[in-house]
Design a protein around this motif. Sequence first.
Motif, PDB file in Angstrom:
ATOM      1  N   TYR A  26       1.270  -1.393  -0.265  1.00  0.00           N
ATOM      2  CA  TYR A  26      -0.308   0.072  -0.123  1.00  0.00           C
ATOM      3  C   TYR A  26       0.800   1.474   0.526  1.00  0.00           C
ATOM      4  O   TYR A  26       0.711   2.219  -0.894  1.00  0.00           O
ATOM      5  CB  TYR A  26      -0.463  -0.426   1.320  1.00  0.00           C
ATOM      6  N   ASP A  29       2.246   1.632  -3.500  1.00  0.00           N
ATOM      7  CA  ASP A  29       1.601   2.528  -4.447  1.00  0.00           C
ATOM      8  C   ASP A  29       0.903   3.798  -3.903  1.00  0.00           C
ATOM      9  O   ASP A  29       1.327   4.139  -4.916  1.00  0.00           O
ATOM     10  CB  ASP A  29       0.178   1.157  -4.312  1.00  0.00           C
ATOM     11  N   ILE A  30       1.004   4.167  -2.451  1.00  0.00           N
ATOM     12  CA  ILE A  30       0.540   5.729  -2.444  1.00  0.00           C
ATOM     13  C   ILE A  30       1.905   6.719  -2.532  1.00  0.00           C
ATOM     14  O   ILE A  30       1.206   7.984  -3.392  1.00  0.00           O
ATOM     15  CB  ILE A  30      -0.426   5.365  -1.476  1.00  0.00           C
ATOM     16  N   LYS A  93      -7.452  -0.775 -11.525  1.00  0.00           N
ATOM     17  CA  LYS A  93      -6.961   0.947 -11.398  1.00  0.00           C
ATOM     18  C   LYS A  93      -7.957   1.186 -10.344  1.00  0.00           C
ATOM     19  O   LYS A  93      -7.653   2.249  -9.495  1.00  0.00           O
ATOM     20  CB  LYS A  93      -6.446   0.909 -12.854  1.00  0.00           C
ATOM     21  N   ALA A  97      -6.556   2.065  -3.472  1.00  0.00           N
ATOM     22  CA  ALA A  97      -5.159   1.501  -2.794  1.00  0.00           C
ATOM     23  C   ALA A  97      -5.200  -0.016  -2.108  1.00  0.00           C
ATOM     24  O   ALA A  97      -4.584  -0.498  -2.582  1.00  0.00           O
ATOM     25  CB  ALA A  97      -4.454   2.095  -2.374  1.00  0.00           C
ATOM     26  N   ARG A 100      -6.518  -3.013  -3.963  1.00  0.00           N
ATOM     27  CA  ARG A 100      -5.163  -3.433  -4.499  1.00  0.00           C
ATOM     28  C   ARG A 100      -3.933  -4.602  -3.829  1.00  0.00           C
ATOM     29  O   ARG A 100      -3.678  -5.441  -4.785  1.00  0.00           O
ATOM     30  CB  ARG A 100      -5.239  -2.035  -5.292  1.00  0.00           C
ATOM     31  N   SER A 101      -4.011  -3.664  -2.600  1.00  0.00           N
ATOM     32  CA  SER A 101      -2.280  -4.052  -2.261  1.00  0.00           C
ATOM     33  C   SER A 101      -2.933  -5.714  -1.278  1.00  0.00           C
ATOM     34  O   SER A 101      -2.315  -7.276  -1.575  1.00  0.00           O
ATOM     35  CB  SER A 101      -1.757  -3.412  -1.034  1.00  0.00           C
TER      36      SER A 101
END
Length: 163
Positions: A26, A29-30, A93, A97, A100-101
């Motif tokens: 995460y 990602d961010i 997408k 987030a 998604r992780s």
Amino acid sequence: MNREPKPVRKANRRGAARLAAVQALYQMDIAATPLHEILAQFESHWIGREVEGEQYLPAEESFFRDIVNGVVEGQRKLDPLVDQALESSWPLKRVEAILRSVLRAGAWELDKRRDIPARVVVSEYVDVANAFVDRDETGMVNAVLDEVARRLRAGEFDPAPQG
């Protein structure tokens, strides 16, 4: 939205590794934190330590590294697997987030860790998701990872009854 984990009731070292891996993915990602930096940061400052009043559980560090490295290396394969399991109107997408992780880590484990039963992997990542999100979202994690598991490990599931 607060993305700190809710208090964890029960966790073993492998479960703690999954939770830490999802948090690391995460953050990557961010914040676009590089892989080597995130691994060093989690292993030296988070795993098994108290951070901002929260006690992070001791984790199986090699398992943590395997998940994070595996997701990063396999993302081109994992994302389409997860996308296929999501509704076509809601691609990966567009998923939050943190989810998604969770989905990427779960998909990696289903693909690469055949020594762990698929149902156990799905259940573990539903528990991880529960640390961050509401029940509706954990239901989505369960459904998506179950679909990925059935595609990757069909032999572990009973065949559909013939009608």
